[in-house]
Write a protein that holds these residues in place. Structure first.
Motif, PDB file in Angstrom:
ATOM      1  N   GLN A  84       0.792  -1.303  -0.063  1.00 36.42           N
ATOM      2  CA  GLN A  84      -0.098  -0.019  -0.058  1.00 36.42           C
ATOM      3  C   GLN A  84       1.016   1.325  -0.012  1.00 36.42           C
ATOM      4  O   GLN A  84       0.523   2.183  -0.452  1.00 36.42           O
ATOM      5  CB  GLN A  84      -1.207   0.111   1.295  1.00 36.42           C
ATOM      6  N   ASN A  85       1.981   1.066   0.506  1.00 39.17           N
ATOM      7  CA  ASN A  85       2.879   2.293   0.606  1.00 39.17           C
ATOM      8  C   ASN A  85       4.024   2.284  -0.448  1.00 39.17           C
ATOM      9  O   ASN A  85       4.874   2.932  -0.591  1.00 39.17           O
ATOM     10  CB  ASN A  85       3.795   2.196   2.116  1.00 39.17           C
ATOM     11  N   GLY A  86       3.831   1.462  -1.650  1.00 36.61           N
ATOM     12  CA  GLY A  86       4.560   1.516  -2.770  1.00 36.61           C
ATOM     13  C   GLY A  86       5.899   0.564  -2.792  1.00 36.61           C
ATOM     14  O   GLY A  86       6.699   0.945  -3.756  1.00 36.61           O
ATOM     15  N   LEU A  87       5.829  -0.162  -1.913  1.00 34.83           N
ATOM     16  CA  LEU A  87       6.909  -1.210  -1.967  1.00 34.83           C
ATOM     17  C   LEU A  87       6.558  -2.535  -2.181  1.00 34.83           C
ATOM     18  O   LEU A  87       5.796  -3.125  -1.453  1.00 34.83           O
ATOM     19  CB  LEU A  87       7.891  -1.197  -0.720  1.00 34.83           C
ATOM     20  N   LEU A  88       6.972  -3.233  -3.460  1.00 38.66           N
ATOM     21  CA  LEU A  88       6.444  -4.607  -3.600  1.00 38.66           C
ATOM     22  C   LEU A  88       7.711  -5.484  -3.060  1.00 38.66           C
ATOM     23  O   LEU A  88       8.945  -5.475  -3.431  1.00 38.66           O
ATOM     24  CB  LEU A  88       6.159  -4.845  -5.136  1.00 38.66           C
ATOM     25  N   VAL A  89       7.236  -6.211  -2.189  1.00 39.77           N
ATOM     26  CA  VAL A  89       8.172  -7.388  -1.640  1.00 39.77           C
ATOM     27  C   VAL A  89       7.537  -8.745  -1.429  1.00 39.77           C
ATOM     28  O   VAL A  89       6.236  -8.757  -1.616  1.00 39.77           O
ATOM     29  CB  VAL A  89       8.677  -7.029  -0.152  1.00 39.77           C
ATOM     30  N   LEU A  90       8.268  -9.648  -1.165  1.00 35.71           N
ATOM     31  CA  LEU A  90       7.689 -11.296  -1.121  1.00 35.71           C
ATOM     32  C   LEU A  90       7.902 -11.613   0.396  1.00 35.71           C
ATOM     33  O   LEU A  90       9.065 -11.454   0.651  1.00 35.71           O
ATOM     34  CB  LEU A  90       8.628 -12.077  -2.127  1.00 35.71           C
ATOM     35  N   ALA A  91       7.269 -12.479   0.844  1.00 31.62           N
ATOM     36  CA  ALA A  91       7.557 -13.243   2.143  1.00 31.62           C
ATOM     37  C   ALA A  91       8.424 -14.475   1.594  1.00 31.62           C
ATOM     38  O   ALA A  91       8.490 -15.070   0.592  1.00 31.62           O
ATOM     39  CB  ALA A  91       6.255 -13.751   2.544  1.00 31.62           C
ATOM     40  N   GLY A  92       9.348 -14.913   2.494  1.00 31.21           N
ATOM     41  CA  GLY A  92      10.270 -15.978   2.401  1.00 31.21           C
ATOM     42  C   GLY A  92       9.617 -16.736   3.979  1.00 31.21           C
ATOM     43  O   GLY A  92       9.946 -16.339   4.983  1.00 31.21           O
ATOM     44  N   GLY A  93       8.923 -17.987   3.739  1.00 31.43           N
ATOM     45  CA  GLY A  93       8.280 -18.567   4.811  1.00 31.43           C
ATOM     46  C   GLY A  93       7.161 -17.736   5.467  1.00 31.43           C
ATOM     47  O   GLY A  93       6.679 -16.886   4.632  1.00 31.43           O
ATOM     48  N   THR A  94       7.075 -17.891   6.622  1.00 27.85           N
ATOM     49  CA  THR A  94       6.005 -17.104   7.254  1.00 27.85           C
ATOM     50  C   THR A  94       6.484 -15.767   8.054  1.00 27.85           C
ATOM     51  O   THR A  94       5.826 -14.613   8.207  1.00 27.85           O
ATOM     52  CB  THR A  94       5.284 -17.714   8.330  1.00 27.85           C
ATOM     53  N   HIS A  95       7.973 -15.643   8.300  1.00 27.76           N
ATOM     54  CA  HIS A  95       8.422 -14.566   9.230  1.00 27.76           C
ATOM     55  C   HIS A  95       9.496 -13.590   8.562  1.00 27.76           C
ATOM     56  O   HIS A  95      10.077 -12.859   9.233  1.00 27.76           O
ATOM     57  CB  HIS A  95       9.046 -15.212  10.256  1.00 27.76           C
ATOM     58  N   VAL A  96       9.465 -14.064   7.249  1.00 26.60           N
ATOM     59  CA  VAL A  96      10.745 -13.340   6.574  1.00 26.60           C
ATOM     60  C   VAL A  96      10.138 -12.431   5.298  1.00 26.60           C
ATOM     61  O   VAL A  96       9.410 -13.142   4.367  1.00 26.60           O
ATOM     62  CB  VAL A  96      11.917 -14.293   6.174  1.00 26.60           C
ATOM     63  N   ILE A  97      10.640 -11.249   5.309  1.00 22.67           N
ATOM     64  CA  ILE A  97      10.278 -10.401   4.040  1.00 22.67           C
ATOM     65  C   ILE A  97      11.669 -10.569   3.018  1.00 22.67           C
ATOM     66  O   ILE A  97      12.853 -10.297   3.476  1.00 22.67           O
ATOM     67  CB  ILE A  97      10.224  -8.971   4.543  1.00 22.67           C
ATOM     68  N   ARG A  98      11.513 -10.898   1.968  1.00 20.31           N
ATOM     69  CA  ARG A  98      12.533 -10.727   1.006  1.00 20.31           C
ATOM     70  C   ARG A  98      12.637  -9.685   0.078  1.00 20.31           C
ATOM     71  O   ARG A  98      11.827  -9.102  -0.441  1.00 20.31           O
ATOM     72  CB  ARG A  98      12.353 -12.313  -0.050  1.00 20.31           C
ATOM     73  N   PHE A  99      13.991  -9.221  -0.190  1.00 21.50           N
ATOM     74  CA  PHE A  99      14.110  -8.001  -0.949  1.00 21.50           C
ATOM     75  C   PHE A  99      14.863  -8.790  -2.049  1.00 21.50           C
ATOM     76  O   PHE A  99      16.077  -9.178  -1.994  1.00 21.50           O
ATOM     77  CB  PHE A  99      15.107  -7.241  -0.210  1.00 21.50           C
TER      78      PHE A  99
END
Ligand SMILES: Cc1ncc(COP(=O)(O)O)c(C=O)c1O
Length: 373
Positions: free
Chosen positions: A324-339
């Protein structure tokens, strides 16, 4: 990226780590357009010059000698599993068939590759699973030793486990694993579906570990978004896949071959692996500094532009806020954000992404517990 209402986004997921050169890269597009005017499909019963040219390129830039083309990462891993079994059973004449993979690994969603995958969630409801897969603990050489038997054909691993949350193989573990495989006559398959094509700061992640796998699998970024997969292998495997033993109707079709060739040429011409190493190091360092005081964050880790930010809580709501704030990222597992941005990402864009992350974390309601990194 822009949405249908003209809102702009920083794309730090690049498809699912596919658009390593960004979206619709010019040189790749031109090559596809050129190929579009010629043939789109030719059966693999015939010689396809652009397929051969691309295969030549891949063996030149890697430690391998042979290439099998297919259409996805799972299909490349499926080919690797079959090739390893057939090498033992038909070339060496033994009866080895087991493949050792690792807990938390991800290798795909076909029946064999979901069985190879070391996560229960991908197996749920798909029983019975095929035989011949054993899971060892990642970064634990003793666990691999305990898993090897006279039935072991190969070990298959990701050097950075991407899908489960960016877990890096330790160099000592990889060194010992390579030695162990040699001693035991076990093939080493490195799944570079996510780590390959410059993503981790070298063309392939295995280069940074100083090893030469027997088999490498590629997909994702290999053709900048056109469906493709490839299994690359050492010369000794040639007899294992003799004519008719394995095939794919669409594997090696002219369009993805043209895209793949232009992707690799662009990557090399623009020195993108090196660039990813530098921008990745910048991002890792900055994330660690900026998020140091944030109690919700447990760890920041990565290699090149495959970076994971581990939270003390599930990240799905945070990812939604980031979108919503303009940054597209993916999860890795349930607890990790991937860049995992395009390899062309600049330090300025990394700063912008981290600013958005900081803003979202500050605005968030409630507080999460966790040990600061
Ligand atoms: C390491 C790894 N191997 C295999 C796969 C499966 O690739 P595909 O979805 O192209 O079948 C993935 C996909 O995320 C992956 O990350």
């Amino acid at each position: 990226m822009w949405d249908d209402e003209g809102e702009s986004y920083l794309d730090f997921m690049a498809g699912l780590a596919v658009c390593n050169l960004g979206h619709v890269p010019e040189r790749v597009k031109a090559r596809i357009q050129e190929q579009l005017e010629q043939l789109w499909h030719v059966s693999n019963l015939f010689h396809i010059p652009i397929q051969e040219e691309f295969a030549e390129k891949l063996v030149t830039i890697s430690c391998t000698d042979l290439v099998f083309f297919c259409n996805s990462g799972a299909e490349a891993n499926e080919a690797a599993i079959k090739c390893a079994r057939r090498y033992h059973q038909r070339v060496l004449g033994n009866n080895r068939y087991e493949i050792i993979t690792f807990e938390q690994s991800f290798h795909g969603r076909t029946m064999a590759t979901l069985t190879a995958t070391g996560q229960e969630k991908v197996k749920d409801g798909f029983l019975p699973l095929p035989e011949g897969f054993v899971h060892a603990r990642f970064n634990d050489i003793q666990s691999v030793r305990n898993s090897i038997t006279n039935k072991t054909a190969a070990v298959m691993l990701e050097l950075v486990q991407g899908e489960s949350g960016v877990h890096l193989a330790e160099p000592k573990f990889v060194f010992e694993l390579t030695k162990l495989c040699k001693e035991e006559g076990v093939l080493m398959i490195v799944d570079e579906v996510q780590t390959g094509i410059g993503r981790t700061g070298s063309l392939f992640a295995y280069e940074q570990y100083g090893i030469e796998p027997d088999i490498i699998t590629l997909a994702k970024g290999l053709a900048s978004g056109l469906p493709i997969g490839a299994m690359l292998g050492k010369e000794k495997l040639q007899e294992a896949f003799s004519a008719g033993s394995h095939a794919s109707t669409f594997g090696g079709s002219p369009l993805p071959m043209a895209a793949g060739l232009a992707t690799i040429e662009t990557l090399l011409e623009d020195g993108l692996a090196k660039q990813a190493q530098q921008t990745g190091a910048y991002a890792l360092d900055k994330l660690r500094k900026e998020l140091k005081a944030c109690p919700a964050i447990r760890a920041v880790r990565g290699l090149g532009l495959l970076i994971g930010i581990e939270f003390a809580e599930p990240v799905a709501p945070i990812i939604q806020k980031l979108h919503q704030n303009g940054l597209l990222v993916l999860a890795g597992g349930t607890h990790v954000i991937r860049f995992m941005p395009s390899l062309y990402v600049t330090c300025d864009e990394i700063d912008q992404a981290i600013d958005i992350l900081n803003k979202v974390l500050k605005e968030r309601d409630g507080s999460a517990s966790g040990t600061p990194i």
